[in-house]
Design a protein around this motif. Structure first.
Motif: not given
Length: 167
Positions: A68-92
């Motif tokens: 749950t996010w305060e706004s769609k913009a907050d979610f989109e900021a997370w979803a476009s972050s390096d942190s997001f990409r790292g968290a969702h990288a393919r697992r071995n």
């Protein structure tokens, strides 16, 4: 110019649900990834995460990761972050539908509450990965997933929590 419905759908809190379909017997292994808070919990606008586990009618397992996010913009900021990409990288050892939560922050989702004729308040829905959705067997535990963004219309808390939230 945006319609009032478009503005209403973009304003306020949203809940992002990532429905992850997992091969029977592998749910606990995937759930371990969500046992401890990760960087998402530090992002501006993040309110909460709920991870739900159940069985699908076909016998496979389902994990629903709801943030749950305060706004769609907050979610989109997370979803476009390096942190997001790292968290969702393919697992071995996973391929096909192998990532448990692929980039669900696509900004091409409709914000008018009427995506694909779905119920009002639904903003974005998209299936990711391969696996069963494309008729291919995924070698990892994750078969595929579907992400949906909802506008939060109402939240009801216990009286004590509601009083704390308004203070």
């Amino acid at each position: 110019m945006q319609s009032s419905e478009e503005t209403e759908a973009e304003a306020g809190a949203i809940l992002v649900e990532n429905l992850i379909k997992v091969k029977a017997g592998f749910g606990e292994a995937v759930l371990e990834r969500f046992a401890k808070p990760k960087q998402v919990h530090t992002f501006k606008g993040f309110i909460r995460m709920d991870v739900l586990h159940g069985k699908s009618p076909d016998g496979d397992e389902e994990i629903r990761v709801c943030t749950t996010w305060e706004s769609k913009a907050d979610f989109e900021a997370w979803a476009s972050s390096d942190s997001f990409r790292g968290a969702h990288a393919r697992r071995n050892g996973e391929s096909g539908g192998g990532e448990p939560a692929p980039a669900h922050g696509h900004s091409n989702g409709r914000a008018d509450g009427q995506a694909g004729g779905q119920a009002r308040g639904h903003v974005h829905s998209q299936s990711h990965g391969q696996g069963a959705a494309h008729g291919l067997a995924a070698p990892g535990p994750v078969i595929g997933n579907k992400v949906t963004i909802y506008r939060v219309v109402a939240s009801h808390l216990p009286a004590a929590a509601a009083a704390d939230a308004s203070a």
